[in-house]
Design a protein around this motif. Sequence first.
Motif, PDB file in Angstrom:
ATOM      1  N   VAL A 118       2.460  -5.325 -21.344  1.00 41.20           N
ATOM      2  CA  VAL A 118       1.952  -4.041 -21.822  1.00 41.20           C
ATOM      3  C   VAL A 118       0.956  -3.473 -20.813  1.00 41.20           C
ATOM      4  O   VAL A 118       0.136  -4.211 -20.242  1.00 41.20           O
ATOM      5  N   GLY A 119       1.036  -2.171 -20.588  1.00 36.78           N
ATOM      6  CA  GLY A 119       0.066  -1.505 -19.719  1.00 36.78           C
ATOM      7  C   GLY A 119       0.427  -1.598 -18.251  1.00 36.78           C
ATOM      8  O   GLY A 119       1.589  -1.774 -17.880  1.00 36.78           O
ATOM      9  N   THR A 120      -0.572  -1.527 -17.412  1.00 36.80           N
ATOM     10  CA  THR A 120      -0.343  -1.472 -15.970  1.00 36.80           C
ATOM     11  C   THR A 120      -0.586  -2.803 -15.264  1.00 36.80           C
ATOM     12  O   THR A 120      -0.187  -2.973 -14.117  1.00 36.80           O
ATOM     13  N   SER A 121      -1.261  -3.725 -15.913  1.00 36.50           N
ATOM     14  CA  SER A 121      -1.497  -5.039 -15.293  1.00 36.50           C
ATOM     15  C   SER A 121      -0.180  -5.792 -15.162  1.00 36.50           C
ATOM     16  O   SER A 121       0.711  -5.663 -16.010  1.00 36.50           O
ATOM     17  N   ARG A 122      -0.070  -6.593 -14.115  1.00 35.56           N
ATOM     18  CA  ARG A 122       1.133  -7.381 -13.899  1.00 35.56           C
ATOM     19  C   ARG A 122       0.744  -8.801 -13.462  1.00 35.56           C
ATOM     20  O   ARG A 122       0.908  -9.161 -12.298  1.00 35.56           O
TER      21      ARG A 122
END
Length: 258
Positions: A118-122
């Motif tokens: 979820v979101g932009t973190s990877r």
Amino acid sequence: MIEILNRTELARAKDTGALVAHILQTLKGRSTVGTNLLDIDRWTKAMIAEAGAQSCYVDYAPSFGRGPFGHYVCTAVNDAVLHGMPHDYALADGDLLTLDLAVSQGGVAADSAISFIVGTSRPAESVAMIDTTERALRAGIAAAGPGARVGDISHAIGTVLSEAGYPVNTEFGGHGIGSTMHQDPHIANTGRPGRGYRLRPGLLLALEPWVMADTDELVTDADGWTLRSATGSRTAHSEHTIAITDDGAEILTLPRQV
């Protein structure tokens, strides 16, 4: 019970599989930072009703759960991996979310699961874990076909998971599916080739590789359903329903091209 579906039933299974895929992809698109798991459950309920289908989960009460489940989709976050019961939790950036959905339509069920961040973190370890379960799923599907045995699928899946360094739990795995969600044969996520039930055209199987980063031990939440890694490590889970055909295996829970 092991069911072999006829052509009419297989056509219905394809429609059910397409519906499951559509709902999961819609939920994935809506699952952003701040989304509450209970909202995901409400969206799922509404889409199932709109399609005139039936949930396989809401009234499900097997021996391994404190049933009935009472919800329409499994939502497993981070260290939760299976049977994640939706609860009041808002998703955060970088959360690893698994959505697992089974629906019945026209008297035939289909089951699928997707894991994503979820979101932009990877987080690199999470990305690798998801990739491994997806590769293991593809290997299991490639090993399925008329005349193959359940052990061939289990071996193909387990080889990918083990070579990537993940411990493999055999308590929960894939399964037959048809007029009901869970049927024989059980398909463990590791095994010996050439063993077990011989696959026949018309058989539906739900294949579902899942892993925990550093353990094969599960613990159960106080809700009586949600299974988590015993160490608190992250997890991932990928699943498709396939039909054994005269030529191999057909994935039923892929989104339809429009």
